[in-house]
Scaffold this motif. Structure first.
Motif, PDB file in Angstrom:
ATOM      1  N   THR B 239     -41.627 -27.715 -11.612  1.00  0.00           N
ATOM      2  CA  THR B 239     -40.736 -26.953 -12.419  1.00  0.00           C
ATOM      3  C   THR B 239     -41.492 -26.061 -13.520  1.00  0.00           C
ATOM      4  N   THR B 240     -42.440 -26.786 -13.878  1.00  0.00           N
ATOM      5  CA  THR B 240     -43.320 -25.832 -14.878  1.00  0.00           C
ATOM      6  C   THR B 240     -43.836 -24.766 -14.233  1.00  0.00           C
ATOM      7  N   PHE B 241     -44.367 -24.913 -12.950  1.00  0.00           N
ATOM      8  CA  PHE B 241     -45.211 -23.957 -12.331  1.00  0.00           C
ATOM      9  C   PHE B 241     -44.212 -22.764 -11.864  1.00  0.00           C
ATOM     10  N   ALA B 242     -42.916 -23.118 -11.542  1.00  0.00           N
ATOM     11  CA  ALA B 242     -41.944 -21.998 -11.093  1.00  0.00           C
ATOM     12  C   ALA B 242     -41.737 -21.211 -12.109  1.00  0.00           C
ATOM     13  N   TYR B 243     -41.620 -21.754 -13.275  1.00  0.00           N
ATOM     14  CA  TYR B 243     -41.307 -21.107 -14.628  1.00  0.00           C
ATOM     15  C   TYR B 243     -42.327 -20.233 -15.036  1.00  0.00           C
ATOM     16  N   LEU B 244     -43.697 -20.645 -14.824  1.00  0.00           N
ATOM     17  CA  LEU B 244     -44.869 -19.946 -15.388  1.00  0.00           C
ATOM     18  C   LEU B 244     -45.150 -18.582 -14.406  1.00  0.00           C
ATOM     19  N   GLU B 245     -45.127 -18.890 -12.934  1.00  0.00           N
ATOM     20  CA  GLU B 245     -45.593 -18.135 -12.119  1.00  0.00           C
ATOM     21  C   GLU B 245     -45.122 -16.692 -12.257  1.00  0.00           C
TER      22      GLU B 245
END
Ligand code: SF4
Lengths: 226, 467
Positions: B239-245
């Protein structure tokens, strides 16, 4: 920073819990840019309450108190260091409480103010002693409070902070003098192991277009207002 | 090597040195600079003739004092204008990017840090603002500091700190309909108290946390400080990575892959031990409302104003009496019968796009009660533009809400958005302290859905009962 050794003074009793930094220093005075002269806004709302008896810090002998005795969770909430600057400007050098807001607690040490955590029983004794209006002595070297009746309360301060206060240490100066090489080495290492934590020039180019026109400058004309 | 928590790992990765007295020198990667806590720090730097160690580690933005309407005009308040222009002057002088209030990247520091990708997992991030704990939602070690500490960051990029104890808050179960993560954090603070987290770095864990969006995790971590803790963290995951990418300042390409691998390794080891454990079943919660003047004084909306006479502890009893007197409430009165004057939807707690969507869903096709003045203040220009693209502004306006520009606004009342003495506000912000939203103003904290319901009903209301 002003060193701290020992203070002998009447202590102002303020037996309330949860006096947060919004109460100690209301937000609307945060627009002031200086750290000097903020004592006049200390506890502003409490001191300017209509049809209430004068606030403790406005009543002799407590208007000259350099020690404040108060309830649990003092200085919680906002990180505003103005709360400590206002206390210090008013003349308060010691705050006795059962517990403190953490950021407030840290801010005190950077401004020569000593926040002392006391267990409930000692706190009650200090509060009662403060109410008599007789002076007590807080000594950082020996970590003791001498109450007016001669009783001694003990407290403990983090050894680093105690030494820093006793010496009036300039912490930034000390880090720059003693640790610069260690910081350089850390940065060099981190650039290899986690380069994304360093914002490189190409990434920062994202900000290059930011307009440089003055933002929120003094209004030149108020003709439009209203 | 012994098992480590998320907090231990980020700490370890930023340790410059340990001193003999048990304190440590901690390296700080990023610093958000705002107008309230920085002028004195810059002044100290200038007075000591010290250089700024790393201009690329800071971003400056004015959020507290800026007006949220009429941005095209000069600031109406001379003091605020001086404070904002001082920040810009200092930023320019020291070579720090400064985001003007009319820029599309403007917003509350804790909203734009994540939006820009300035906030990253495994980073240390500070700001002269207590709600810096918000950024812990990404698995950053993020905490609020005072102005003197800001000065120390400017000059040295480090802080001398003592490590906190570790506390894990495990959230089990699934959120019932009408209940949000704001209700979860209010319930937690109600349980452990405003001093419950003092001295501890909190990690939020458990199935309910894994299911939260980044926006929700930020709301959760944001109010860690109201539980007494400077630090509230969530381990980074997909979830974090999807937000940041793809965020502007986030790493890209091979660096992104390397970063993601490193971030995955940050999760707390299975056998790591916490100094304190708290569990909460979120499936059993109802929407909550604060009734007093500290965030721990909150109850389910179905409850009544509590009676101080029933409180055995004398200090608490005195505290409750003071709260009720300030709030103008009598014991026994049902919370959902209390009329309100104002509604504020915004702040770094609940001023993000999901919050506005949630409120808009409640508001759609309805009207704000005629006795109520209601405003929506998006947490950033990015949030505002996104909401406008989705048509949320039209929903709010049609219902009778004012639609504003980004800033802290009525969360802290440093601009002209403030309550008059005695006015009662349904607010999505984080602090219900005396005078927080204006001298003599009365704040009830709640979720965006509950604030929207209150706006429609003209009183505190249970969003679940709105047919
Ligand atoms: S929105 Fe409120 S709590 Fe958040 S940074 Fe601004 S003033 Fe502080």
């Amino acid at each position: 920073m002003q060193p701290f050794r020992s203070v002998t003074s009447v202590a102002a009793p303020l037996p309330e819990a949860d006096l947060d930094t919004d109460i100690i220093f209301p937000a609307r005075f945060l627009l002031l840019l200086d750290r000097e002269g903020l004592g006049r806004h200390l506890f502003h709302e409490r001191r300017h309450k209509a049809d209430a008896p004068p606030f403790v810090l406005d009543r002799p002998p407590f208007d000259r108190a350099r020690i404040l005795v108060t309830g649990r969770n003092f200085g919680g909430g906002s990180s505003r260091e103005q709360a400590v600057w206002a206390l210090a400007d008013f003349g308060i050098r010691v705050v006795l409480a059962e517990s403190f807001g953490e950021i407030f607690h840290a801010n005190c040490f950077r401004n020569g103010v000593l926040p002392i955590v006391l267990p409930a029983e000692d706190q009650a004794r200090a509060m009662a002693a403060a109410g008599t209006g007789a002076p007590m002595t807080v000594d950082l070297e020996s970590e003791t409070i001498a109450l007016p009746d001669g009783a001694i309360l003990r407290f403990a301060i983090d050894p680093y902070r105690r030494r820093a206060l006793l010496a009036g240490l300039d912490e930034i100066g000390a880090i720059l003098a003693d640790d610069a090489a260690a910081i350089d080495a850390f940065e060099a290492r981190q650039r290899r192991t986690a380069p994304w934590l360093h914002l490189a020039r190409d990434r920062l180019a994202f900000f290059d277009d930011l307009n440089r026109a003055p933002d929120g400058a003094e209004p030149e004309s108020r003709a439009e207002a209203g | 090597m012994s098992a480590l928590t998320l907090y231990d790992k980020v700490w370890r990765d930023h340790l410059v040195k340990d001193y003999e007295d048990g304190t440590s020198l901690l390296y700080i990667d990023r610093h958000l600079v705002q107008e309230v806590s920085s002028p004195q720090a810059f002044a100290g730097l200038i007075a000591q003739n010290r250089a700024l160690r790393r201009p690329d580690a800071h971003v400056a933005v004015a959020d507290h004092a800026v007006p949220t309407r009429n941005r095209a005009r000069p600031l109406p308040d001379g003091l605020a204008a001086r404070q904002v222009s001082r920040l810009q002057e200092n930023a320019t002088r020291f070579g720090i990017p400064y985001i003007p209030m009319r820029d599309r990247r403007h917003g509350i520091v804790h909203v734009i840090g994540p939006e820009l990708g300035f906030t990253l997992p495994g980073a240390t991030l500070v700001c002269g603002d207590s709600h810096t704990c918000t950024h812990g939602a990404f698995g950053a070690l993020a905490f609020g500091i005072g102005a003197s500490e800001c000065e120390c960051i400017f000059a040295t990029q480090t802080l001398r700190q003592r490590k906190q104890k570790r506390m894990r808050v495990t959230l089990d179960g699934r959120l019932p309909a009408g209940v949000t993560v704001k209700d979860v954090i209010l319930a937690l603070i109600g349980t452990i108290g405003t001093g419950g987290g003092v001295g501890h770095a909190i990690e939020y864990a458990g199935e309910a946390v894994r299911a939260l969006s980044m926006e929700e995790r930020m709301t959760l971590c944001n109010m860690s400080i109201e539980a007494g803790s400077r630090v509230g963290m969530v381990a980074p995951d997909e979830t974090t990575f999807a937000y940041l990418e793809g965020r502007p300042l986030a790493p890209r390409g091979a660096e992104w892959d390397a970063a993601r691998a490193a971030w995955r390794a940050l999760a707390t080891d299975p056998d790591a031990v916490f100094d304190r454990e708290v569990r909460l079943d979120v499936g059993a919660l109802a929407p909550r409302i604060s009734w007093g003047t500290t965030p721990e004084e909150n109850l389910p909306i179905t409850a009544a104003v509590p009676d101080p006479d029933a409180e055995p502890d004398p200090e608490r009893r005195a505290r409750m009496r003071r709260s009720l007197a300030y709030m103008g409430l009598e014991p026994g009165r049902r919370l959902d019968e209390i009329p309100i004057d104002r509604v504020f939807i915004g702040s770094c707690t609940n001023g993000r796009i999901e919050d506005l969507r949630l409120a808009a869903r409640v508001v759609a096709g309805r009207s704000v009660a005629p006795t109520v003045q209601a405003i929506v203040v998006p947490g950033s220009a990015g949030v505002r533009l996104q909401a406008e693209a989705e048509g949320l502004d039209r929903i709010f306006r049609a219902a009778g809400f004012e639609w504003r520009e980004s800033g802290c606004s009525m969360c802290v009342a440093m601009n002209d958005d403030r309550l008059a003495p005695g006015e009662r506000c349904a607010s999505t912000s984080n602090r219900n302290f005396e005078g927080r939203q204006g001298k003599g103003g009365r704040t009830h904290l709640m979720s965006p859905a509950m604030a929207a319901a209150a706006a429609i009903a003209g009183r505190l209301a249970d969003v679940r009962s709105l047919a």
